[in-house]
Design a protein around this motif. Sequence first.
Motif, short mmCIF file in Angstrom:
data_model
loop_
_atom_site.label_atom_id
_atom_site.label_comp_id
_atom_site.label_asym_id
_atom_site.label_seq_id
_atom_site.Cartn_x
_atom_site.Cartn_y
_atom_site.Cartn_z
N TRP A 297 -2.80 6.45 16.08
CA TRP A 297 -3.40 5.68 15.00
C TRP A 297 -3.98 6.63 13.95
O TRP A 297 -4.71 7.57 14.29
CB TRP A 297 -4.50 4.77 15.54
CG TRP A 297 -3.98 3.69 16.44
CD1 TRP A 297 -2.85 2.98 16.28
CD2 TRP A 297 -4.59 3.21 17.65
NE1 TRP A 297 -2.70 2.06 17.31
CE2 TRP A 297 -3.76 2.18 18.16
CE3 TRP A 297 -5.76 3.53 18.35
CZ2 TRP A 297 -4.05 1.49 19.32
CZ3 TRP A 297 -6.07 2.84 19.51
CH2 TRP A 297 -5.21 1.83 19.98
N TRP B 27 -5.14 5.34 10.63
CA TRP B 27 -5.84 4.59 9.59
C TRP B 27 -6.79 3.62 10.28
O TRP B 27 -6.38 2.58 10.79
CB TRP B 27 -4.84 3.85 8.71
CG TRP B 27 -5.36 3.14 7.51
CD1 TRP B 27 -5.20 1.80 7.23
CD2 TRP B 27 -6.10 3.67 6.40
NE1 TRP B 27 -5.78 1.48 6.04
CE2 TRP B 27 -6.34 2.62 5.49
CE3 TRP B 27 -6.57 4.95 6.09
CZ2 TRP B 27 -7.05 2.80 4.30
CZ3 TRP B 27 -7.27 5.13 4.90
CH2 TRP B 27 -7.50 4.05 4.03
N CYS C 219 -7.47 9.25 9.02
CA CYS C 219 -8.26 8.81 7.88
C CYS C 219 -9.16 7.63 8.24
O CYS C 219 -8.77 6.73 8.99
CB CYS C 219 -7.34 8.40 6.73
SG CYS C 219 -6.35 9.77 6.09
N ALA D 8 -10.74 4.38 6.99
CA ALA D 8 -10.53 3.38 5.94
C ALA D 8 -11.85 2.84 5.41
O ALA D 8 -12.01 2.63 4.20
CB ALA D 8 -9.67 2.23 6.48
N SER E 75 -9.87 -4.55 4.21
CA SER E 75 -9.19 -3.33 4.65
C SER E 75 -7.86 -3.64 5.33
O SER E 75 -7.71 -4.68 5.99
CB SER E 75 -10.07 -2.55 5.63
OG SER E 75 -9.40 -1.41 6.11
N ALA F 129 -6.81 -1.59 7.55
CA ALA F 129 -6.94 -0.95 8.86
C ALA F 129 -7.04 -2.01 9.95
O ALA F 129 -7.85 -2.94 9.85
CB ALA F 129 -8.17 -0.05 8.90
#
Length: 258
Positions: free
Chosen positions: A33, A35, A63, A65, A89, A91
């Motif tokens: 994963w 994000w 990253c 989110a 989002s 995500a």
Amino acid sequence: MRPPAQFPSFLCTIPNDNHQSLAMAELVRQFGWVWIGTIAADDDYGKYGIKYFKQNVEKSGICIAFSETIPKIYSRRKILAVVEAIKKSTANIIVVCSSDIDLSPLMDEIAHSNITGKTWIASEAWVTSALIAKPEYFSFLGRTIGFGVWRGEIPGLKDFQLDVHPDNDASDDLTIEFWQTVFNCTWPNSSVPYNTDFRINVTGRERGVHPVSDQLCTGKEKLEDIKNTYLDVSELRITYNVYNAAFTVAHALNNLDT
């Protein structure tokens, strides 16, 4: 590093929270994963847990989110802001480091908003909580993964709990208060008011102030007949570690004499 003078000797019987944050980071990396969103309770447990988690995953190019905070003092406006961040989002992986009590208002709003399709990475403080494992949450928490504190059996604990009775210690106001709350009755000739702040997952009743019951306790009520978490010794996690800590100290003191 020298230990602080205030604590020249220190022993943990439960893992440091940093280990949990590291394990959650490893879990995210293992599934690939990249994000994700994070949510922390507004206290040291939540903020430092998420901080250490983010430090570990960001090294791998993962990253964040969004990063939201659950208010310690209830504020629907702030809770709704967290819900809105989740909605907006893209995500679908959300890491949450919070206690069950702090998280519960957010879960109520998520259920109301019907937010589904998210995978929740849970910290130990809520992943096994009866307060969060409600049928109305199942539709959106069914994809939750988390790390629970090691559980174990405490020999004789259930028998000890069943032995609690106001007659066993008439001067124990806490026992009388507990008895009145569990059985919805008033103990005869007691000065203890039927006014309690026991948590719902201890007694099975909503927390808060309750009116005095007109029904008198007979003393023949049986604790084994009640159906709540008081007698559930199958999920002893924090309790088990406190038990281990007490025995660790007891054995250490005993060994000093040998």
